[in-house]
Enzyme design. Structure first.
Site, PDB file in Angstrom:
ATOM      1  N   ASP A   1       0.853  -1.195   0.000  1.00  0.00           N
ATOM      2  CA  ASP A   1       0.000   0.000   0.000  1.00  0.00           C
ATOM      3  C   ASP A   1       0.887   1.242   0.000  1.00  0.00           C
ATOM      4  O   ASP A   1       1.760   1.400   0.868  1.00  0.00           O
ATOM      5  CB  ASP A   1      -0.909  -0.002   1.232  1.00  0.00           C
TER       6      ASP A   1
ATOM      7  N   GLU B   1      -4.926   2.571  -3.904  1.00  0.00           N
ATOM      8  CA  GLU B   1      -3.462   2.575  -3.966  1.00  0.00           C
ATOM      9  C   GLU B   1      -2.863   1.297  -3.393  1.00  0.00           C
ATOM     10  O   GLU B   1      -1.679   1.246  -3.060  1.00  0.00           O
ATOM     11  CB  GLU B   1      -2.904   3.788  -3.208  1.00  0.00           C
TER      12      GLU B   1
END
Length: 326
Positions: A194, A237
């Site tokens: 992430d 993301e």
């Protein structure tokens, strides 16, 4: 396009095969005068070489020849899957039904008896060429359809921005790999990654710059992964990599390479330059408390959570992570 013109714009090529030079000369003159490009061969072996060098659009093939006869030549051509469809008209002095049947069973598409009537011969040539060109068009349409289906399938399993596998497809791959691991006893690992503080990037520089960062991060992950690994965009993301045949330690090494590559990379969008970091959580099966694809994914996600909340820009293994608290 006329029958004398091939689909590639050149003249229609007819291969005339006969061991009698006078017969070849007569057919060459007649067909050439009609606008066809005539290629000749005097025996079966030479005919096969001509076909191999440049497949003709039609073959006029004499049956009675020394060495390989017309039946054998026709059979070899029709059995060669590398060749396109080539109509074969057998030219024979034999007109018994049994001889005709043998010729058609050898792969020939039509036949004409000697001595032949030139009007009949030309009519049969035109009929076979029409079939040839229709078959070529059908083959082309089938290839186009096959390519379109492949593109459609790729679109259905790929994230449009990053070109990695999308969330839905990754879920299916994870289930498949977990089942394979159960069958074979080989380990399988998952790395969750992430980007840190990605929301600030969108807020500060805008979504186009954010898209550049997502795309380039995906490229880093793909370049770090092996050919058998399956990287995907899990959402926003967050990225995932399914690592077949990989234990937790090796998965952590993979994630560390990704982490280092992201930290070292300068993301550029025009004049804008951005540095990023990534947090990673990894887990593998077999592993404590892991008995399903969902639990494997949850263990990696919990390790990622601890990496994010323990300072970011680090890799945490599920076996080293603290138990999740409610």
């Amino acid at each position: 396009m006329t029958l004398q013109e091939a689909s590639d714009g050149g003249p229609t090529r007819i291969l005339v095969v006969d061991d009698v030079p006078d017969n070849v000369e007569i057919l060459d003159a007649r067909l050439s005068s009609r606008g066809y490009a005539v290629v000749t061969a005097s025996n079966g072996e030479e005919a096969l070489e001509r076909v191999k060098d440049e497949p003709p659009h039609l073959i006029l093939l004499d049956v009675m020849m020394p060495g390989l006869d017309g039946h054998q030549v026709a059979r070899r051509i029709k059995d060669d899957e590398r060749l396109p469809f080539i109509p074969i008209i057998l030219v024979t002095a034999l007109n018994e039904a049994e001889d005709v049947v043998q010729g058609l069973e050898s792969g020939a598409d039509d036949y004409i008896s000697k001595p032949y009537n030139f009007r009949e011969l030309e009519a049969r040539v035109r009929a076979m060429l029409r079939i040839k060109f229709l078959q070529d068009e059908l083959d082309l349409k089938n290839r186009e359809l096959e390519l379109a289906n492949k593109r459609l399938k790729k679109l259905s399993i790929t994230d449009g921005l990053t070109e990695l596998f999308n969330h839905r497809h990754v879920q299916g791959l994870l289930h498949d790999e977990f089942e394979r691991s159960l069958r074979t006893g080989e380990p399988v690992a998952v790395a969750m990654m992430d980007l840190d503080r990605f929301k600030n990037i969108n807020d500060t520089y805008g979504h186009p710059t954010g898209d550049v960062i997502l795309y380039e991060t995906a490229r880093i992950i793909k370049e770090t992964a092996r050919e058998i690994d399956m990287p995907g965009r899990y959402g926003g993301e967050e990225f995932i990599a399914i690592l077949p045949g990989t234990e937790e330690e090796a998965a952590a090494a993979f994630a560390e390479r990704v982490r280092h590559a992201v930290e070292s990379h300068v993301y550029r969008d025009g004049a804008t330059e951005v540095r990023m970091t990534v947090s990673c959580g990894v887990a593998s099966f077999p592993g404590d408390g892991i008995d399903s694809p969902e639990s494997l994914l949850k263990a990696a996600d919990e390790a990622l959570y601890q990496a994010k909340h323990g300072g970011r820009n680090q890799v945490i293994r599920a076996s080293q992570a603290s138990p999740a608290t409610e």
